[in-house]
Write a protein that holds these residues in place. Sequence first.
Motif, PDB file in Angstrom:
ATOM      1  N   UNK A  77      -1.859   3.568   6.977  1.00  0.00           N
ATOM      2  CA  UNK A  77      -0.803   4.474   7.445  1.00  0.00           C
ATOM      3  C   UNK A  77      -0.246   4.094   8.804  1.00  0.00           C
ATOM      4  N   UNK A  78      -1.031   3.407   9.637  1.00  0.00           N
ATOM      5  CA  UNK A  78      -0.561   3.021  10.966  1.00  0.00           C
ATOM      6  C   UNK A  78       0.298   1.756  10.934  1.00  0.00           C
ATOM      7  N   UNK A  79       0.558   1.236   9.735  1.00  0.00           N
ATOM      8  CA  UNK A  79       1.380   0.037   9.595  1.00  0.00           C
ATOM      9  C   UNK A  79       0.595  -1.252   9.680  1.00  0.00           C
ATOM     10  N   UNK A  80      -0.724  -1.147   9.789  1.00  0.00           N
ATOM     11  CA  UNK A  80      -1.530  -2.368   9.806  1.00  0.00           C
ATOM     12  C   UNK A  80      -1.679  -2.898   8.384  1.00  0.00           C
ATOM     13  N   UNK A  96      -8.658 -16.720   2.827  1.00  0.00           N
ATOM     14  CA  UNK A  96      -7.833 -16.770   4.031  1.00  0.00           C
ATOM     15  C   UNK A  96      -7.323 -15.350   4.243  1.00  0.00           C
ATOM     16  N   UNK A  97      -7.657 -14.784   5.382  1.00  0.00           N
ATOM     17  CA  UNK A  97      -7.272 -13.412   5.712  1.00  0.00           C
ATOM     18  C   UNK A  97      -6.346 -13.432   6.927  1.00  0.00           C
ATOM     19  N   UNK A  98      -5.173 -12.829   6.759  1.00  0.00           N
ATOM     20  CA  UNK A  98      -4.236 -12.671   7.865  1.00  0.00           C
ATOM     21  C   UNK A  98      -4.054 -11.171   8.085  1.00  0.00           C
ATOM     22  N   UNK A  99      -4.319 -10.727   9.310  1.00  0.00           N
ATOM     23  CA  UNK A  99      -4.216  -9.311   9.647  1.00  0.00           C
ATOM     24  C   UNK A  99      -3.148  -9.117  10.717  1.00  0.00           C
ATOM     25  N   UNK A 100      -2.553  -7.946  10.712  1.00  0.00           N
ATOM     26  CA  UNK A 100      -1.561  -7.629  11.717  1.00  0.00           C
ATOM     27  C   UNK A 100      -1.009  -6.240  11.486  1.00  0.00           C
ATOM     28  N   UNK A 101       0.221  -6.034  11.962  1.00  0.00           N
ATOM     29  CA  UNK A 101       0.872  -4.744  11.742  1.00  0.00           C
ATOM     30  C   UNK A 101       2.388  -4.935  11.689  1.00  0.00           C
TER      31      UNK A 101
END
Length: 113
Positions: A77-80, A96-101
């Motif tokens: 919900x926070x856009x992440x 391969x994991x890419x995280x962000x927001x």
Amino acid sequence: KIELTVAIGIRSDLDAVIEAAHILYKDQEIWNKRIVDYAIRELLPLKNECWRQEDEAALTEEQFKERMELDSISVRKDGSFQFWHGDGNMFFDHSILIEGNIIDGPQNADIPG
């Protein structure tokens, strides 16, 4: 086939999660490029410096990109978000994991086992 997971704590979070997922979907070509470019920038040097098999040539950006395969996306919900990719055996079958927001874009790259 790509799995989409929306993480909500309570039912009232659903609208915010759907809005974030919609942003990613609406501009999916742009987001895909941002995610893949980030993965290349962060992980290609690691691959070529530490994860090559004996007698394996260094990968180019294009070869790295071709071997990544999007498996799933998780949105909160926070856009992440988390974009999970198959590694095409570049990292011996790690993901391969890419995280962000949504606001800042990709911010972390990892190769979890």
